[in-house]
Design a protein around this motif. Sequence first.
Motif: not given
Length: 112
Positions: A65, A67-69
């Motif tokens: 998750k 990488e989404s930031k």
Amino acid sequence: PRLRKEIAATVRADSEKLKDPANPLPELLRLMESLVYEKDDATSQKVEQMADAYVASIKALPADKVESKKDAANRLNSAYNYLVKANDVAATSAPRTELANLIKEKGWDKKK
């Protein structure tokens, strides 16, 4: 100076409308913007606390998750860099340092 103070107050008031615990970045970036117009210790402290919590939340994400930031982290880092250049935030700010280390560790600072 009076106009800058008024603009800062308007920007800070606007940040209140963006308050969202599930997505604190818009409010945080708006508060950081207000510091460009007027240095304010209370706002600076709030920015540091919010940034610290935000960076910690990114670091706590599972690997699939995090990488989404990437874009959000880079936007926050750019805002910090601007404030450091303008001498509105110390270059040694703990959340800024943590964020820069995270970006480097994840390779998010590399151009593709």
